[in-house]
Design a protein around this motif. Sequence first.
Motif, PDB file in Angstrom:
ATOM      1  N   VAL A  96       0.803  -1.225   0.000  1.00  0.00           N
ATOM      2  CA  VAL A  96       0.000   0.000   0.000  1.00  0.00           C
ATOM      3  C   VAL A  96       0.835   1.273   0.000  1.00  0.00           C
ATOM      4  N   THR A  97       2.049   1.242   0.540  1.00  0.00           N
ATOM      5  CA  THR A  97       2.856   2.463   0.595  1.00  0.00           C
ATOM      6  C   THR A  97       3.804   2.595  -0.584  1.00  0.00           C
ATOM      7  N   GLN A  98       4.128   1.484  -1.215  1.00  0.00           N
ATOM      8  CA  GLN A  98       5.048   1.499  -2.353  1.00  0.00           C
ATOM      9  C   GLN A  98       4.434   0.668  -3.488  1.00  0.00           C
ATOM     10  N   PRO A  99       3.471   1.242  -4.205  1.00  0.00           N
ATOM     11  CA  PRO A  99       2.742   0.464  -5.211  1.00  0.00           C
ATOM     12  C   PRO A  99       3.634  -0.169  -6.283  1.00  0.00           C
ATOM     13  N   LYS A 100       4.785   0.403  -6.546  1.00  0.00           N
ATOM     14  CA  LYS A 100       5.667  -0.139  -7.580  1.00  0.00           C
ATOM     15  C   LYS A 100       6.740  -1.067  -7.016  1.00  0.00           C
ATOM     16  N   ALA A 101       6.664  -1.339  -5.730  1.00  0.00           N
ATOM     17  CA  ALA A 101       7.650  -2.226  -5.095  1.00  0.00           C
ATOM     18  C   ALA A 101       7.479  -3.648  -5.616  1.00  0.00           C
ATOM     19  N   GLU A 102       8.569  -4.345  -5.709  1.00  0.00           N
ATOM     20  CA  GLU A 102       8.557  -5.738  -6.143  1.00  0.00           C
ATOM     21  C   GLU A 102       8.248  -6.622  -4.935  1.00  0.00           C
ATOM     22  N   THR A 103       6.992  -6.927  -4.748  1.00  0.00           N
ATOM     23  CA  THR A 103       6.582  -7.743  -3.605  1.00  0.00           C
ATOM     24  C   THR A 103       6.158  -9.148  -4.022  1.00  0.00           C
ATOM     25  N   GLY A 104       6.226  -9.437  -5.293  1.00  0.00           N
ATOM     26  CA  GLY A 104       5.768 -10.729  -5.792  1.00  0.00           C
ATOM     27  C   GLY A 104       6.479 -11.909  -5.151  1.00  0.00           C
ATOM     28  N   ALA A 105       7.795 -11.836  -5.036  1.00  0.00           N
ATOM     29  CA  ALA A 105       8.557 -12.951  -4.459  1.00  0.00           C
ATOM     30  C   ALA A 105       8.219 -13.136  -2.981  1.00  0.00           C
ATOM     31  N   ALA A 106       8.133 -12.031  -2.253  1.00  0.00           N
ATOM     32  CA  ALA A 106       7.796 -12.122  -0.826  1.00  0.00           C
ATOM     33  C   ALA A 106       6.381 -12.667  -0.653  1.00  0.00           C
ATOM     34  N   ARG A 147       3.344   5.206   6.241  1.00  0.00           N
ATOM     35  CA  ARG A 147       4.782   4.921   6.100  1.00  0.00           C
ATOM     36  C   ARG A 147       5.428   4.674   7.464  1.00  0.00           C
ATOM     37  N   GLN A 148       5.007   5.425   8.485  1.00  0.00           N
ATOM     38  CA  GLN A 148       5.528   5.196   9.836  1.00  0.00           C
ATOM     39  C   GLN A 148       5.103   3.830  10.356  1.00  0.00           C
ATOM     40  N   GLU A 149       3.853   3.461  10.108  1.00  0.00           N
ATOM     41  CA  GLU A 149       3.369   2.155  10.544  1.00  0.00           C
ATOM     42  C   GLU A 149       4.081   1.040   9.790  1.00  0.00           C
ATOM     43  N   ARG A 150       4.399   1.272   8.512  1.00  0.00           N
ATOM     44  CA  ARG A 150       5.159   0.296   7.731  1.00  0.00           C
ATOM     45  C   ARG A 150       6.534   0.099   8.346  1.00  0.00           C
ATOM     46  N   ALA A 151       7.191   1.204   8.697  1.00  0.00           N
ATOM     47  CA  ALA A 151       8.528   1.111   9.293  1.00  0.00           C
ATOM     48  C   ALA A 151       8.481   0.328  10.604  1.00  0.00           C
ATOM     49  N   ALA A 152       7.458   0.584  11.399  1.00  0.00           N
ATOM     50  CA  ALA A 152       7.328  -0.137  12.665  1.00  0.00           C
ATOM     51  C   ALA A 152       7.038  -1.618  12.432  1.00  0.00           C
ATOM     52  N   ALA A 153       6.184  -1.912  11.462  1.00  0.00           N
ATOM     53  CA  ALA A 153       5.830  -3.313  11.177  1.00  0.00           C
ATOM     54  C   ALA A 153       7.016  -4.074  10.607  1.00  0.00           C
ATOM     55  N   CYS A 154       7.775  -3.430   9.742  1.00  0.00           N
ATOM     56  CA  CYS A 154       8.884  -4.111   9.084  1.00  0.00           C
ATOM     57  C   CYS A 154      10.122  -4.214   9.968  1.00  0.00           C
ATOM     58  N   ALA A 155      10.166  -3.430  11.032  1.00  0.00           N
ATOM     59  CA  ALA A 155      11.314  -3.496  11.931  1.00  0.00           C
ATOM     60  C   ALA A 155      11.428  -4.879  12.565  1.00  0.00           C
ATOM     61  N   GLY A 156      10.287  -5.508  12.832  1.00  0.00           N
ATOM     62  CA  GLY A 156      10.305  -6.816  13.471  1.00  0.00           C
ATOM     63  C   GLY A 156      10.072  -7.972  12.517  1.00  0.00           C
ATOM     64  N   ALA A 157       9.852  -7.674  11.242  1.00  0.00           N
ATOM     65  CA  ALA A 157       9.562  -8.745  10.279  1.00  0.00           C
ATOM     66  C   ALA A 157      10.784  -9.623  10.074  1.00  0.00           C
ATOM     67  N   GLN A 158      10.550 -10.900   9.893  1.00  0.00           N
ATOM     68  CA  GLN A 158      11.640 -11.854   9.733  1.00  0.00           C
ATOM     69  C   GLN A 158      11.646 -12.449   8.333  1.00  0.00           C
ATOM     70  N   LEU A 159      11.567 -11.606   7.294  1.00  0.00           N
ATOM     71  CA  LEU A 159      11.627 -12.115   5.923  1.00  0.00           C
ATOM     72  C   LEU A 159      12.989 -12.705   5.607  1.00  0.00           C
ATOM     73  N   ALA A 160      13.983 -12.391   6.436  1.00  0.00           N
ATOM     74  CA  ALA A 160      15.320 -12.923   6.203  1.00  0.00           C
ATOM     75  C   ALA A 160      15.332 -14.438   6.336  1.00  0.00           C
ATOM     76  N   THR A 161      14.303 -14.995   6.947  1.00  0.00           N
ATOM     77  CA  THR A 161      14.196 -16.446   7.061  1.00  0.00           C
ATOM     78  C   THR A 161      14.256 -17.094   5.696  1.00  0.00           C
ATOM     79  N   PHE A 162      13.688 -16.394   4.717  1.00  0.00           N
ATOM     80  CA  PHE A 162      13.657 -16.924   3.363  1.00  0.00           C
ATOM     81  C   PHE A 162      14.800 -16.384   2.516  1.00  0.00           C
ATOM     82  N   GLY A 163      15.681 -15.586   3.084  1.00  0.00           N
ATOM     83  CA  GLY A 163      16.804 -15.052   2.326  1.00  0.00           C
ATOM     84  C   GLY A 163      16.522 -13.711   1.705  1.00  0.00           C
TER      85      GLY A 163
END
Length: 119
Positions: A44-54, A97-113
């Motif tokens: 929702v905050t970055q409509p052109k972001a490549e989120t397909g893989a995630a 955008r602030q809520e995105r930063a807070a949500a992504c601070a704890g996200a563990q997408l690194a689990t998948f590389g």
Amino acid sequence: MRIALIATGAAALVAVPMALSMTGPQMSADQFVSAVRCTAYDVVTQPKAETGAARMQLNSEALRQPAATVEQARAEASQIARQAVISESAGDGAMLRQERAAACAGAQLATFGASDDAA
């Protein structure tokens, strides 16, 4: 004959742990919900972001998670999408955008590389 037995045994040693890792969740419930929340904010905050893989990785992980966890993650993603639709002002965009930063601070997408780029 011995070579065949050794090869079969070696294949079993590799295949069994791989099969077991494919059946169980790769993320804890909290990590999964956090990663879904982060990806939803990215959408929702970055409509052109490549989120397909995630998104594909999260959909795959959803098959391994308990139904209650998947439902919680879907509900949060839907709530984020509704919030973005309702948001009209620049201040609302900044809040997202602030809520995105807070949500992504704890996200563990690194689990998948995947790398987590905090804003």
